[in-house]
Scaffold this motif. Structure first.
Motif, short mmCIF file in Angstrom:
data_model
loop_
_atom_site.label_atom_id
_atom_site.label_comp_id
_atom_site.label_asym_id
_atom_site.label_seq_id
_atom_site.Cartn_x
_atom_site.Cartn_y
_atom_site.Cartn_z
N LYS A 112 0.84 -1.22 0.00
CA LYS A 112 0.00 0.00 0.00
C LYS A 112 0.87 1.26 0.00
CE LYS A 112 -3.99 -2.03 2.21
NZ LYS A 112 -3.99 -2.78 3.45
N ILE A 113 1.93 1.24 0.81
CA ILE A 113 2.83 2.41 0.82
C ILE A 113 3.43 2.60 -0.57
CG2 ILE A 113 4.99 3.36 1.76
CD1 ILE A 113 4.37 1.77 4.32
N ALA A 114 3.88 1.47 -1.16
CA ALA A 114 4.51 1.55 -2.50
C ALA A 114 3.53 2.15 -3.51
CB ALA A 114 4.95 0.15 -2.93
N GLN A 115 2.27 1.74 -3.43
CA GLN A 115 1.29 2.28 -4.38
C GLN A 115 1.06 3.77 -4.14
OE1 GLN A 115 -1.32 -1.12 -3.93
NE2 GLN A 115 -1.56 -1.17 -6.15
N GLN A 117 3.21 5.74 -3.22
CA GLN A 117 4.40 6.45 -3.74
C GLN A 117 4.54 6.27 -5.25
OE1 GLN A 117 7.63 4.78 -1.37
NE2 GLN A 117 7.09 5.98 0.42
N ASN A 118 3.50 5.70 -5.87
CA ASN A 118 3.50 5.47 -7.33
C ASN A 118 4.60 4.54 -7.81
OD1 ASN A 118 1.23 6.78 -8.24
ND2 ASN A 118 2.26 8.78 -8.02
N LEU A 119 5.02 3.61 -6.97
CA LEU A 119 6.02 2.63 -7.39
C LEU A 119 5.31 1.55 -8.21
CD1 LEU A 119 8.03 2.35 -4.03
CD2 LEU A 119 8.31 3.97 -5.92
N GLN A 120 5.95 1.12 -9.30
CA GLN A 120 5.26 0.24 -10.26
C GLN A 120 5.61 -1.24 -10.08
OE1 GLN A 120 2.85 1.54 -12.12
NE2 GLN A 120 3.35 3.49 -11.13
N ALA A 121 6.56 -1.54 -9.22
CA ALA A 121 6.89 -2.95 -8.95
C ALA A 121 7.71 -3.02 -7.67
CB ALA A 121 7.71 -3.54 -10.11
N LEU A 122 7.64 -4.17 -7.01
CA LEU A 122 8.52 -4.44 -5.87
C LEU A 122 9.54 -5.47 -6.33
CD1 LEU A 122 5.90 -4.78 -2.98
CD2 LEU A 122 7.29 -2.79 -3.60
N VAL A 123 10.79 -5.29 -5.92
CA VAL A 123 11.87 -6.19 -6.34
C VAL A 123 12.69 -6.58 -5.13
CG1 VAL A 123 13.95 -6.40 -7.78
CG2 VAL A 123 12.00 -5.10 -8.62
N LEU A 124 13.05 -7.87 -5.05
CA LEU A 124 13.91 -8.31 -3.94
C LEU A 124 14.79 -9.46 -4.38
CD1 LEU A 124 12.59 -11.13 -2.74
CD2 LEU A 124 10.95 -9.55 -1.75
N TRP A 125 15.77 -9.78 -3.56
CA TRP A 125 16.72 -10.85 -3.85
C TRP A 125 16.61 -11.89 -2.75
CZ3 TRP A 125 17.10 -5.91 -5.09
CH2 TRP A 125 17.49 -5.60 -6.39
N SER A 126 16.38 -13.14 -3.12
CA SER A 126 16.27 -14.17 -2.09
C SER A 126 16.32 -15.54 -2.74
CB SER A 126 14.93 -14.03 -1.37
OG SER A 126 14.78 -15.09 -0.46
#
Ligand SMILES: CC(C)(COP(=O)(O)OP(=O)(O)OC[C@H]1O[C@@H](n2cnc3c(N)ncnc32)[C@H](O)[C@@H]1OP(=O)(O)O)[C@@H](O)C(=O)NCCC(=O)NCCS
Length: 312
Positions: A112-115, A117-126
């Motif tokens: 929800k925070i990302a949206q 802030q108008n962020l269009q994707a979440l990315v992570l390394w795992s």
């Protein structure tokens, strides 16, 4: 179904909160005693003075879970078009509170925070794909790992370890622009670059012609990427591998892993393949599209690359 526990989610708002956070991250994410503070490995997202990217979930006032949400900008090589995305890292739930849905609650909140802030994707390394799959992530982008083993022809190219103090801003600019040119990559300021290079156990090797850097590479980054060349730039693939051989001989190391974007130009790939003992392809990261341009962000990540120093 059990109702989810209500958690208070906020940025840590005191030095004491940050100390508790860092201790929880260290016990959850490192299995040996560190010779530096855990936060030193992530200077841009675990800064105790600036906590806006650090999200803590508290239950009855006690820290149970943490994750970073770091807004970054993907930039297109020629058009300079940009797409905002969020990098996620330092994901951990306190050992006494695992398996109670806390991380899944924190991730809902981060989305929800990302949206907002108008962020269009979440990315992570795992390497915990099953866990992140339950949270809606899938593989994104490609990378290739080339195994470069010390050969029997010692030769020095002149590449040597560099102290950050001797590296000028112009050097940093040259380094950024000499990386392979990919359609999309993350924007990074010179100040951010310098801070990231100060992460403990990040070894910078440079070769110059006169004053100008003609080849460079980075090995290691804190506890991460030991023995891995995770960011580099050079005038040719052959010269880069010669530099790697020079380092293998100078330091008497048997092998280094050269990490490269999966969509590198074919002539670089064929040289690396011909000089490596093995190569393997892997997903670059895990991602989840968000917002109206989520598909575009995923496509950009597939055609681009996020370098090792930018990952959290
Ligand atoms: C991984 C970790 C963050 C999960 O936190 P958590 O608060 O226990 O997770 P949740 O209880 O919210 O679980 C969310 C979902 O993931 C599943 N899950 C949890 N751990 C999992 C694992 N190791 N593998 C697969 N699925 C897992 C849960 O079953 C749950 O699924 P459900 O919603 O269908 O029931 C926690 O175990 C941890 O801190 N581990 C050590 C640090 C670590 O490995 N961090 C990740 C680094 S990338």
């Amino acid at each position: 179904m059990e109702p989810k526990t209500i958690l208070d989610i906020s940025n840590p708002n005191s030095i004491a909160d940050c100390e508790i956070r860092d201790a929880m991250l260290a016990i959850s994410l490192r299995n040996s005693n560190l010779s530096w503070d855990y936060a030193n490995e992530y200077p841009l997202v675990l800064d105790r003075e600036d906590t806006v990217t650090s999200w803590c979930a508290y239950k009855y006032g006690a820290l149970v879970s943490h994750a970073n949400l770091w807004p970054r900008t993907l930039k297109h090589l020629s058009s300079q078009k940009t797409i905002a995305i969020g990098l996620i890292g330092n994901v951990a739930t306190h050992p006494d509170h695992r398996g109670q849905g806390h991380m899944s609650t924190l991730f809902d909140h981060l989305a929800k925070i990302a949206q907002s802030q108008n962020l269009q994707a979440l990315v992570l390394w795992s390497d915990m794909f099953p866990f992140y799959q339950t949270l809606g992530f899938s593989s994104i982008g490609r990378e290739t790992r080339f195994e470069i083993v010390k050969d029997d022809r010692p030769r020095s190219t002149g590449i040597s370890i560099a102290s950050l103090k001797t590296v000028t801003d112009l050097d940093l600019e040259v380094m950024l622009s000499s990386r392979p040119r990919l359609d999309w990559t993350l924007d990074r300021t010179l100040e951010e670059f310098r801070t990231l290079l100060s992460i403990p156990d990040t070894h910078l090797f440079i070769r110059r012609k006169g004053q100008k850097i003609v080849s460079w590479l980075l090995i290691g980054k804190g506890t991460d990427m030991r023995g891995v060349i995770h960011e580099w730039g050079s005038t040719s693939a052959d010269e880069l591998v010669n530099d790697v051989q020079s380092i293998l001989h100078d330091l008497d190391i048997h092998e280094l892993l050269l990490l490269s974007p999966g969509n590198l130009h074919q002539h670089w790939v064929s040289t690396f393949k011909s000089r490596a003992t093995a190569s393997t392809d892997h997903p670059m990261a895990l991602g989840k599209p968000l917002g109206n341009h989520g598909g575009e962000a995923v496509l950009a990540l597939a055609r681009g690359f996020i370098w090792g120093l930018d990952s959290i």
